[in-house]
Scaffold this active site. Structure first.
Site, PDB file in Angstrom:
ATOM      1  N   CYS A  68       8.204  73.902  28.480  1.00 46.29           N
ATOM      2  CA  CYS A  68       9.395  74.918  28.518  1.00 46.29           C
ATOM      3  C   CYS A  68       9.057  75.689  29.895  1.00 46.29           C
ATOM      4  CB  CYS A  68       9.241  75.816  27.038  1.00 46.29           C
ATOM      5  SG  CYS A  68       7.878  76.729  27.402  1.00 46.29           S
ATOM      6  N   HIS A 107       6.590  80.763  25.134  1.00 41.84           N
ATOM      7  CA  HIS A 107       7.922  79.883  25.308  1.00 41.84           C
ATOM      8  C   HIS A 107       8.848  80.683  26.171  1.00 41.84           C
ATOM      9  CE1 HIS A 107      10.465  76.634  24.203  1.00 41.84           C
ATOM     10  NE2 HIS A 107      11.565  77.607  23.738  1.00 41.84           N
ATOM     11  N   ASP A 122      17.998  76.935  25.776  1.00 44.99           N
ATOM     12  CA  ASP A 122      16.653  76.527  25.746  1.00 44.99           C
ATOM     13  C   ASP A 122      16.723  74.764  25.560  1.00 44.99           C
ATOM     14  OD1 ASP A 122      14.009  75.755  24.808  1.00 44.99           O
ATOM     15  OD2 ASP A 122      13.963  76.917  23.007  1.00 44.99           O
TER      16      ASP A 122
END
Length: 290
Positions: A68, A107, A122
Site C-alpha cells: 500500500c 495502511h 485504495d
C-alpha cells in the site's frame, strides 16, 4: 515521471479529458487489474521505500507491484497529475486475532473530492478485500462491487470499512480446512480518520512492516492480482485462483501447492512479474485470509 507511461502500464487507452468520477473509476479498476499487491521485495533481499521516484521506476518502468505504501502513494501522484483534489490518509488494519484495530496507521489510502462529494480510493489491499472502484464516503450505504458489498460506517471521528462477501467453495479437498480460507461472511477491514497525512507519517510504518518479526509481511511472501472474474494469489508456496460467483452467492476457490522451482514461472505467467533477485518464499502461521 510520465503520466502517459503510467496509463500504458495500467492499459488505459481512453482519452483523458477531465478529473471526473467516471475516469477515476476506470483508472482505479485498471490499476488493480494490472498492478499486483505484493511484498516480494523484502523476500528477495531488497528494501521498499517511500521515495516516489523509486516507486515509479519499480511499478511503472519495471512492471512490478507493491504494497500500500507504494501503490497508493503512486496513485496519489496520479491523482495530482490528473487534477483531482485529494488527501492522503492513514488507516488502522483490523486484527482478527485481537478483535481490534492495530495501534498504528499501517495502511495508506487516498480521499478524493469530486463535485463536492468525497470518495475513498485504495488500489492496494489485495485478495477478496480489494475494492475495484472508489467508495463514496457515506455512512451505512451498501456499495456493491465484484468482491462483495462494501460499507463505510461512521463512528464519531472514526470511519470503519467493512465488507460482506460470499461463502467459499474450495474445489480441492486437501485445502478444505486451509488457514488461508476466510469463512466469515462479514469482515471488518480497517478504520481511519480524515486527518491529512504526509509521506513522513508512514516512514516508521514502512520500516516496521519490512523488518519486524511480528509483521505479517515478513512472515508471508504475498502476491495478489485482481482478474476480470475474481483474483489470483500466491502466498508462500500456495497458489490460488478465485472466481466470483454472485449468482450462487459463492466464491469458487482452486488451490494448489507448488514447488519452489515453479514459482518463477507462476509469477511471470500469472502476475506478469519477473524478479531480478531470487525469492525466498515464506508462509508462517500468522493470520491472513483469502
Amino acid at each position: 515521471m510520465d503520466l502517459q507511461e503510467y496509463f500504458r502500464r495500467i492499459r488505459f487507452s481512453g482519452v483523458y479529458k477531465k478529473p471526473d468520477l467516471a475516469t477515476l473509476r476506470t483508472v482505479h479498476e485498471l490499476h488493480v487489474m494490472n498492478v499486483p499487491f505484493e511484498n516480494l521485495s523484502i523476500h528477495c533481499g531488497e528494501r521498499n521505500t517511500m521515495d516516489l521516484q523509486i516507486i515509479y521506476e519499480k511499478i511503472v518502468k519495471n512492471h512490478r507491484g507493491g504494497w500500500c505504501c507504494e501503490n497508493n502513494l503512486l496513485f496519489s501522484w496520479v491523482l495530482r497529475e490528473m487534477g483531482y483534489k485529494y488527501t492522503t490518509l492513514g488507516s488502522k488494519i483490523f486484527k482478527t486475532f485481537k478483535n481490534d484495530f492495530g495501534l498504528l496507521d499501517y495502511h495508506l489510502i487516498n480521499l478524493v473530492e469530486i463535485e463536492g462529494r468525497p470518495y475513498i480510493t485504495d488500489v492496494s489491499f489485495g485478495l477478496s478485500y480489494q475494492i475495484w472502484q472508489p467508495l463514496e464516503l457515506i455512512s451505512g450505504k451498501d456499495q456493491q462491487q465484484p468482491g462483495g458489498v462494501f460499507r463505510l460506517q461512521n463512528d464519531g471521528e472514526k470511519w470503519i470499512l467493512e465488507m460482506t462477501g460470499r461463502k467459499p467453495m474450495v474445489q480441492n479437498e486437501a485445502f478444505t480446512n486451509s488457514s488461508l480460507i476466510d469463512r466469515r461472511l462479514t469482515k471488518t477491514i480497517y478504520s481511519f480518520v480524515l486527518t491529512p497525512r504526509g509521506v513522513d507519517h508512514f516512514l516508521n510504518t514502512s520500516e516496521y512492516l519490512q523488518t519486524s518479526p511480528e509483521s505479517l509481511l515478513t512472515q508471508k511472501s504475498i502476491c495478489s492480482l485482481q482478474t476480470p472474474t475474481g483474483f489470483r494469489a500466491l502466498v508462500g508456496w500456495t497458489y490460488s485462483e478465485v472466481t466470483f460467483n454472485p449468482e450462487e452467492d459463492a466464491d469458487i476457490i482452486e488451490m494448489k501447492d507448488v514447488a519452489e522451482s515453479e514459482i518463477e514461472t507462476i509469477l511471470k505467467e500469472k502476475f506478469y512479474i519477473v524478479l531480478v533477485n531470487k525469492l525466498t518464499p515464506i508462509n508462517n502461521k500468522v493470520t491472513y485470509k483469502l
